[in-house]
Design an enzyme around this catalytic site. Structure first.
Site, PDB file in Angstrom:
ATOM      1  N   ASP A 308     -11.605  -6.393   0.779  1.00 36.44           N
ATOM      2  CA  ASP A 308     -10.698  -7.456   0.380  1.00 36.44           C
ATOM      3  C   ASP A 308     -11.556  -8.577  -0.209  1.00 36.44           C
ATOM      4  O   ASP A 308     -12.765  -8.619   0.015  1.00 36.44           O
ATOM      5  CB  ASP A 308      -9.922  -7.948   1.602  1.00 36.44           C
ATOM      6  N   ASP A 507      -9.862  -9.125   6.432  1.00 36.48           N
ATOM      7  CA  ASP A 507      -9.746 -10.098   7.524  1.00 36.48           C
ATOM      8  C   ASP A 507      -8.341 -10.652   7.704  1.00 36.48           C
ATOM      9  O   ASP A 507      -8.092 -11.392   8.647  1.00 36.48           O
ATOM     10  CB  ASP A 507     -10.712 -11.269   7.291  1.00 36.48           C
ATOM     11  N   ASP A 511      -4.291  -7.228   5.086  1.00 38.29           N
ATOM     12  CA  ASP A 511      -5.257  -6.123   5.071  1.00 38.29           C
ATOM     13  C   ASP A 511      -4.990  -5.102   6.173  1.00 38.29           C
ATOM     14  O   ASP A 511      -5.567  -4.005   6.143  1.00 38.29           O
ATOM     15  CB  ASP A 511      -6.682  -6.662   5.254  1.00 38.29           C
TER      16      ASP A 511
END
Length: 765
Positions: A308, A507, A511
């Site tokens: 990410d 995080d 996600d």
């Protein structure tokens, strides 16, 4: 699963009790009672193992457990209950050990569910009523108040709304949306109250879909195939052949039993779990929580890593990138006024502006008569002067933009930054550029992953393509996938999984589905969403991305040690089997020999508790590394001033230009040159003592010489100023030299930071 764990612990308790009671009975000279105790301690383990093998066989798996079943059954059938009891203890103990290693935290997704709104404010004929979110239907009109989570998907019915979509898309900076724009459930209203026209009920909205995707991804993961099972496919037929040969040679089934006992796959049962548990413990000491030995083993086979962006590769929030000033204005004054006013706001950008001012040591003033237009900016009095901080439209409706304002807007666009103008008495004096920025440890983290053998790295983010490409351009990534919603991230993970073992690193709440779907999900849990930590297999407790590469290195070492233990243990077991075949070992002595092999295997496996030997001499203390970093931070303030001088020279008069060039010369000589000479004289000798490869330092010293050369050129220009005509050509030459110094020093400093990161003893944050 809890019932299965209880059964495993019950079986080992029975095995320990049976073996202990039998030994006590034998010591008391009651051999019949001893045999009975050993038989009773072995039989339940045989029963549980039979059920497990049948279940695995029906699922298409046949592993290491079959050899243990054969040896225990043969021991009881041939009147050797002690040998059976020893094998029962080893097998059940190994199972419990593996259960401890593989068990992971329960993924109840409580944080996801708790965050979801339970109520909505619906407009009907009787006004605004609070209703359960389940009763909301498409077409309803909802009121979403300031600070509330958007309960369902919809489109904005009001003129304007400011939406924080970070929990859903990963976009770190709130965005302004006009009437008719779509809004996803799970987003946060970061502005004033707005009306929403519902397009999907709660059960069909984006946020509910995230919860479903995480649950589906978790249950869809294929069962983990143990390392030992792969070797058992070879070891099992070899054992049966040798046992048959022993029987054919001697005609004595007891000799075949001795072979089976010697072949009891305790090295296979114990070596891998112990090595991986030791690796898990080692990782924990480095701030890396690995949820079981199975996760660590899968981590060791990683080929592809997906990241990410927001909060993973970047710091995860708005940061002050630069201060653009109007001609003749001071950047510290611009930031002081903007931050003083922003103290009165709770907006996420306001916090970033105030934090930047505090970090620079600026003294903020108390604002008065502050009024805030959500999503646009603030207006108030500071020292009796009207100060405005906000969008350009708020400062002055219409009107032609000045050249410096156009430059500030252009630079903000290039860097995918948000721009906050600051005005005094409605006259713009500067602009603050804020954006998400790369984490300091990200380049080193990428390099560590390459060193660990990761062949493909991809950024997959819900952020805008321009922002994603800006970050991707600074890193050695193989692909950048932008504008991805959570379901797109899951599909990206599955596409990579079809080719190679895949890790997902993230995080945020958005996600969580991808973390759950990946072969291994790695969550940065120091400040990330608990939902991502629950869905992940590995949680980085320290707020450092480079721990991901370290986790893979630890996993790979644990796997190497496990393989060594398995291969050596199997070799020793084969030697014991040969000895039993020719009659040198009976069943009980074979069990004792096998126990000695087990001890050797376990001791070797425990090496995974310790880090690999690091060569190259001592490391630099953390305090020294911190001091070097702070020296660079102080240097950056002077580099910022050099950048402002370069801009100011564009429109400077000859007299002003001469003063600015002289100021730049003094900054370079008093700060940059002193710093670089200090590095060469004191810092680099320290680094030379700990670096195995010193050619890199030679290249860094070459950069020092280039910086000093440019400093001499600037000094020559400054010395000639009284004698030369200060025309646009001289000004441009000075700009080029100053800009080259500023750019080169920034690049050189970043390289030094990478070296410091590699040689400093890092403490877990």
């Amino acid at each position: 699963m809890p019932l299965e764990r209880v059964l495993r612990w019950t079986l080992i308790a029975i095995a320990v009790a049976g073996l202990t009671a039998g030994i006590a009975a034998r010591a008391a000279r009651h051999p019949d009672l001893a045999d009975l105790a050993w038989t009773l301690g072995t039989a339940p383990v045989i029963g549980g193992l039979t059920i497990s093998i049948v279940r695995d066989f029906l699922a298409g798996r046949l592993g290491v457990d079959a050899i243990a079943l054969l040896s225990m059954t043969a021991a009881l059938a041939l009147g050797q209950p002690l040998a059976g009891a020893v094998v029962a203890l080893m097998y059940s103990g190994g199972n419990v050990l593996e259960d401890i290693a593989v068990a992971r935290a329960e993924h109840d997704l409580r944080s996801l569910v708790d965050r979801a709104p339970r109520q909505a404010h619906r407009r009907d004929r009787e006004g605004i009523r609070q209703v359960p979110v389940e009763t909301v239907a498409a077409g309803d009109q909802l009121l979403v108040r300031a600070g509330e989570v958007v309960p369902v998907d919809g489109v904005i019915h009001s003129a304007l709304a400011t939406i924080d979509e970070s929990a859903v898309t990963g976009e770190p900076i709130p965005v302004a949306k006009a009437r008719g724009s779509a809004v996803l459930s799970g987003s946060l209203n970061a502005g004033e109250t707005f009306e929403l026209t519902v397009t999907a009920p709660a059960g069909e909205s984006t946020y509910a879909g995230i919860v479903r995707m995480v649950t589906a991804a978790q249950t869809a993961k294929t069962p983990f195939v143990r390392l030992a099972d792969r070797y058992a496919l070879i070891f099992l037929p070899v054992t049966l052949v040798i046992a048959s040969v022993a029987w054919l040679i001697s005609g004595d089934l007891t000799r075949s039993l001795a072979v089976l006992v010697a072949a009891t796959p305790c090295p296979l049962i114990l070596a891998a779990p112990v090595a991986f548990i030791a690796g898990v413990a080692h990782a924990a000491r480095r701030g890396i929580l690995v949820k079981g030995g199975g996760a660590l083993e899968a981590l060791a086979r990683a080929h592809t890593v997906l990241f990410d962006k927001t909060g993973t590769l970047t710091v995860g929030g708005a940061r002050l990138l630069s201060i653009e000033v109007a001609p003749g204005q001071n950047p510290d004054e611009v930031l002081t006024l903007g931050a003083s006013l922003e103290q009165a706001s709770h907006h996420v950008l306001a916090k970033a502006v105030v934090a930047a001012a505090v970090e620079r040591g600026l003294k903020l003033k108390a604002p008065e008569q502050v009024s805030e237009t959500m999503g646009a900016g603030l207006c108030g009095l500071i020292d009796g002067r009207q100060v405005i901080a906000g969008s350009r439209e708020m400062l002055l409706s219409g009107g032609e933009l000045s050249p410096w304002e156009l430059r500030a807007i252009r630079r903000a666009s290039w860097r995918s930054a948000l721009i906050v103008f600051v005005a005094v008495e409605r006259r713009p004096i500067g602009a603050l550029l804020l954006a998400d920025e790369l984490r300091p440890d990200t380049p080193r983290a990428i390099r560590l992953l390459r060193d660990a053998g990761v062949a493909r790295m991809v950024m997959v983010t819900g952020d805008r393509a321009a922002a994603a490409q800006a970050i991707g351009a600074a890193l050695d990534l193989d692909a950048v996938l932008a504008d991805r919603i959570p379901s797109d991230k899951v599909e990206a993970v599955r596409s990579e999984q079809r080719l190679h073992p895949t890790i997902m690193v993230g995080d945020g709440i958005n996600d969580a589905p991808a973390l759950a779907a990946a072969d291994i999900g790695v969550a940065l849990g120091a400040r990330g969403a608990s939902a991502s930590s629950e869905a992940a297999d590995v949680v980085i407790l320290a707020d450092r991305l480079d721990r991901v590469g370290e986790a893979i290195a630890i996993a790979q070492r644990a796997r190497r040690i496990a393989l060594q233990s398995i291969i050596v243990g199997m070799g020793l077991s084969l030697a014991a089997m040969v000895a039993a075949t020719i009659g040198w070992l009976g069943p009980v002595p074979a069990a004792v020999v096998q126990e000695a092999i087990d001890v050797a295997v376990i001791l070797n496996a425990l090496r995974a508790l310790t880090p690999a030997r690091a060569g190259g001499g001592p490391r630099i203390a953390a305090e020294q590394g911190s001091a070097l970093h702070h020296d660079h931070q102080a240097l950056f303030k002077d580099l910022d001033r050099l950048r402002i001088i370069v801009d100011a020279l564009d429109d400077a008069t000859p007299e002003t230009a001469a003063a600015l060039i002289g100021e730049a010369h003094r900054l370079v000589q008093g700060s940059v040159v002193v710093h670089e000479r200090g590095d060469e004289d004191s810092v680099y000798p320290q680094l030379a003592e700990v670096l195995r490869e010193r050619h890199g330092l030679s290249a860094m010293s070459r950069a020092h010489r280039e910086i000093l050369h440019l400093a001499r050129l600037l000094a020559r220009i400054t010395e000639d100023l009284p004698l030369e005509r200060v025309d646009r050509y001289l000004i441009r030459d000075a700009q080029r030299v100053i800009e080259s110094i500023e750019t080169l020093v920034r690049m050189h400093t970043a390289q030094e930071e990478d070296i410091y990161e590699a040689v400093v003893d890092q403490k877990i944050a």
